[in-house]
Design an enzyme around this catalytic site. Structure first.
Site, short mmCIF file in Angstrom:
data_model
loop_
_atom_site.label_atom_id
_atom_site.label_comp_id
_atom_site.label_asym_id
_atom_site.label_seq_id
_atom_site.Cartn_x
_atom_site.Cartn_y
_atom_site.Cartn_z
N GLY A 73 0.82 -1.22 0.00
CA GLY A 73 0.00 0.00 0.00
C GLY A 73 0.85 1.26 0.00
O GLY A 73 0.57 2.21 0.72
N PRO A 133 -3.11 3.46 14.52
CA PRO A 133 -3.46 4.87 14.46
C PRO A 133 -4.95 5.08 14.70
O PRO A 133 -5.77 4.20 14.43
CB PRO A 133 -3.09 5.27 13.02
CG PRO A 133 -2.37 4.09 12.43
CD PRO A 133 -2.83 2.90 13.19
N THR A 163 -6.23 10.68 4.98
CA THR A 163 -5.62 10.07 3.79
C THR A 163 -6.75 9.85 2.77
O THR A 163 -7.81 10.46 2.89
CB THR A 163 -4.99 8.70 4.15
OG1 THR A 163 -6.06 7.85 4.63
CG2 THR A 163 -3.93 8.82 5.24
N ASP A 213 -2.42 -7.14 -6.23
CA ASP A 213 -3.48 -7.04 -5.24
C ASP A 213 -3.13 -8.00 -4.09
O ASP A 213 -2.80 -9.17 -4.36
CB ASP A 213 -4.80 -7.46 -5.92
CG ASP A 213 -6.02 -7.17 -5.08
OD1 ASP A 213 -6.00 -7.47 -3.87
OD2 ASP A 213 -7.00 -6.65 -5.64
N VAL A 214 -3.19 -7.54 -2.86
CA VAL A 214 -2.81 -8.42 -1.74
C VAL A 214 -3.79 -9.59 -1.56
O VAL A 214 -3.53 -10.49 -0.76
CB VAL A 214 -2.64 -7.67 -0.39
CG1 VAL A 214 -1.46 -6.73 -0.42
CG2 VAL A 214 -3.92 -6.96 0.03
N TYR A 239 -15.28 -3.55 9.74
CA TYR A 239 -13.93 -2.97 9.69
C TYR A 239 -13.21 -3.22 11.03
O TYR A 239 -12.05 -3.64 11.04
CB TYR A 239 -13.98 -1.47 9.37
CG TYR A 239 -12.60 -0.84 9.37
CD1 TYR A 239 -11.66 -1.17 8.40
CD2 TYR A 239 -12.23 0.08 10.36
CE1 TYR A 239 -10.39 -0.61 8.41
CE2 TYR A 239 -10.96 0.66 10.36
CZ TYR A 239 -10.05 0.30 9.39
OH TYR A 239 -8.78 0.85 9.40
N PHE A 258 -8.32 7.19 2.84
CA PHE A 258 -9.08 6.15 3.55
C PHE A 258 -10.60 6.37 3.49
O PHE A 258 -11.36 5.46 3.13
CB PHE A 258 -8.60 6.15 5.01
CG PHE A 258 -9.31 5.19 5.92
CD1 PHE A 258 -8.88 3.86 6.03
CD2 PHE A 258 -10.38 5.60 6.68
CE1 PHE A 258 -9.54 2.98 6.87
CE2 PHE A 258 -11.04 4.72 7.53
CZ PHE A 258 -10.62 3.41 7.62
N VAL A 304 -6.63 9.42 10.69
CA VAL A 304 -5.54 9.94 9.86
C VAL A 304 -6.15 10.42 8.54
O VAL A 304 -6.87 9.66 7.88
CB VAL A 304 -4.49 8.85 9.51
CG1 VAL A 304 -3.25 9.47 8.91
CG2 VAL A 304 -4.16 7.99 10.71
N GLY A 330 -1.48 7.67 1.10
CA GLY A 330 -1.61 7.81 2.55
C GLY A 330 -0.38 7.41 3.36
O GLY A 330 0.75 7.86 3.09
P1 NDP Z 1 -5.24 4.99 1.81
O1 NDP Z 1 -6.55 4.66 1.18
O2 NDP Z 1 -4.70 6.35 1.59
O3 NDP Z 1 -4.15 3.92 1.38
C1 NDP Z 1 -4.45 2.56 1.31
C2 NDP Z 1 -3.30 1.84 0.62
O4 NDP Z 1 -3.59 0.43 0.62
C3 NDP Z 1 -3.16 2.26 -0.82
O5 NDP Z 1 -1.80 2.40 -1.14
C4 NDP Z 1 -3.77 1.12 -1.61
O6 NDP Z 1 -3.10 0.98 -2.85
C5 NDP Z 1 -3.46 -0.06 -0.70
N1 NDP Z 1 -4.40 -1.14 -0.93
C6 NDP Z 1 -5.72 -1.16 -0.64
N2 NDP Z 1 -6.28 -2.28 -1.04
C7 NDP Z 1 -5.29 -3.03 -1.62
C8 NDP Z 1 -5.25 -4.28 -2.25
N3 NDP Z 1 -6.35 -5.04 -2.38
N4 NDP Z 1 -4.07 -4.74 -2.74
C9 NDP Z 1 -2.96 -3.97 -2.62
N5 NDP Z 1 -2.93 -2.77 -2.03
C10 NDP Z 1 -4.10 -2.30 -1.55
O7 NDP Z 1 -5.45 4.71 3.38
P2 NDP Z 1 -4.43 4.82 4.63
O8 NDP Z 1 -3.09 5.21 4.23
O9 NDP Z 1 -5.13 5.60 5.65
O10 NDP Z 1 -4.45 3.30 5.10
C11 NDP Z 1 -3.27 2.51 5.30
C12 NDP Z 1 -3.52 1.53 6.42
O11 NDP Z 1 -3.73 2.26 7.63
C13 NDP Z 1 -4.76 0.65 6.23
O12 NDP Z 1 -4.47 -0.65 6.67
C14 NDP Z 1 -5.79 1.31 7.14
O13 NDP Z 1 -6.77 0.40 7.58
C15 NDP Z 1 -4.90 1.77 8.28
N6 NDP Z 1 -5.43 2.81 9.14
C16 NDP Z 1 -5.88 4.00 8.59
C17 NDP Z 1 -6.39 4.97 9.43
C18 NDP Z 1 -6.96 6.26 8.90
O14 NDP Z 1 -7.70 6.95 9.65
N7 NDP Z 1 -6.65 6.67 7.69
C19 NDP Z 1 -6.42 4.79 10.88
C20 NDP Z 1 -5.94 3.52 11.33
C21 NDP Z 1 -5.45 2.58 10.48
P3 NDP Z 1 -3.81 0.67 -4.25
O15 NDP Z 1 -5.19 1.26 -4.22
O16 NDP Z 1 -2.89 1.28 -5.25
O17 NDP Z 1 -3.82 -0.80 -4.32
C1 8X3 Z 2 -9.26 4.01 10.68
C2 8X3 Z 2 -9.76 4.93 11.75
O1 8X3 Z 2 -11.82 5.60 13.11
O2 8X3 Z 2 -12.10 5.45 10.71
O3 8X3 Z 2 -8.79 2.80 11.17
O4 8X3 Z 2 -11.89 3.46 12.03
S1 8X3 Z 2 -11.47 4.84 11.89
#
Ligand code: NDP
Ligand code: 8X3
Length: 249
Positions: A8, A180, A185, A57-58, A150, A187, A183, A12
């Site tokens: 990823g 976290p 992003t 894709d993971v 989630y 997301f 955040v 973000g």
């Molecule tokens: P973003 O949506 O900005 O980034 C998500 C990343 O995950 C992208 O690079 C995306 O890449 C990759 N990704 C998603 N699905 C797949 C897939 N099927 N295969 C490969 N890559 C994938 O979100 P964040 O940076 O916020 O999220 C990163 C992590 O942090 C996640 O695990 C999220 O749950 C976690 N998190 C986020 C929080 C928030 O508030 N934002 C808080 C707590 C945790 P691409 O689409 O190019 O595949």
């Molecule tokens: C992402 C933060 O509060 O949207 O893990 O679940 S929240």
């Protein structure tokens, strides 16, 4: 210099971590599904370090099973795996949730993390060294309304992290979890299926964490001395006290 694989990396937290670790000089394997973004990162950061990109894709267990053997020799030895790829899909009560959203969250946030760990950990076991850093969430520690699945996926990611630490303990491998809170992003844009207006509202009226804040935490966890493993870390913005308690203007 150590080689770090980041899932990823295209957005973000993963992108910010990529930029931070590249500036320090870590060799990087960057992954994600959006190849244009992977190539752009490589182009922008290659003057700082060696970078290899892998577009997949993971959820693709076959690709992941052969991932290491298909890497160029100079990237085969992976010292650090950052399981960051993941997202929320939907924000619905349990009786109205979309099965497609649920499949996405369980397959990406839980099974994807497990496939990656299964593929990379054997070489760490063989070398008796390595570090796996999983990005779970505050949502894995406490639930909130309309987020059951989630939260369940992130709770599973946390349990998988703890179990992995126990399994890999005999081999001196560090396993860390970073949780976290909110955040800003892409997301929420993903969670609300591309609805940017609704997504933007999630971060209004207070100061959320930035992706860089979390990247700095990851870098701290990664740079401790060999005998120190930061096993678990909760990172919140000052305005957030719990999933449903956020101080807003
Ligand atoms: P973003 O949506 O900005 O980034 C998500 C990343 O995950 C992208 O690079 C995306 O890449 C990759 N990704 C998603 N699905 C797949 C897939 N099927 N295969 C490969 N890559 C994938 O979100 P964040 O940076 O916020 O999220 C990163 C992590 O942090 C996640 O695990 C999220 O749950 C976690 N998190 C986020 C929080 C928030 O508030 N934002 C808080 C707590 C945790 P691409 O689409 O190019 O595949
Ligand atoms: C992402 C933060 O509060 O949207 O893990 O679940 S929240």
């Amino acid at each position: 210099m150590k080689t770090v694989l980041i899932t990823g990396a295209t957005s973000g937290i993963g992108k910010a971590t990529t930029e931070l670790l590249a500036a320090i000089g870590f060799k990087l394997i960057l992954t994600g599904r959006r190849n244009d973004r992977l190539l752009e990162l490589k182009e922008n950061l290659s003057h700082l370090t060696d970078i290899h990109t892998l577009c997949f894709d993971v959820r693709d267990s076959d690709f992941i099973e052969n991932l290491v053997s298909n890497l160029p020799d100079e990237f085969k030895k992976i010292d650090v795996l950052i399981n960051n790829a993941g997202n929320a899909y939907g924000r619905d009560p349990i009786h109205k949730g979309s099965l497609a959203d649920w499949e996405n969250m369980m397959d990406i946030n839980v099974k994807g993390l497990l496939y990656m760990t299964r593929a990379i950990s054997p070489q760490m076991v063989e070398r008796k060294s390595g570090h796996i850093i999983n990005i779970a969430s505050l949502a894995g520690r406490e639930t909130y309304p309309n987020g059951a699945v989630y939260c369940a996926s992130k709770s599973a990611a946390k349990a998988a992290t703890d179990g992995t630490r126990k399994d890999l303990n005999p081999f001196g491998i560090k396993v860390s979890c970073i949780d976290p809170g909110l955040v800003e992003t892409e997301f929420s844009e993903v969670r609300f299926h591309g609805d940017k207006e609704t997504a933007a509202k999630v971060y209004q009226g207070y100061t959320p964490l930035t992706a860089f804040d979390v990247a700095e935490t990851i870098e701290f966890v990664l740079s401790r001395p060999a005998h120190v493993n930061i096993a678990d870390t909760l990172v919140l913005c000052t305005d957030q006290a719990a999933s449903t308690i956020v101080r807003k203007e």
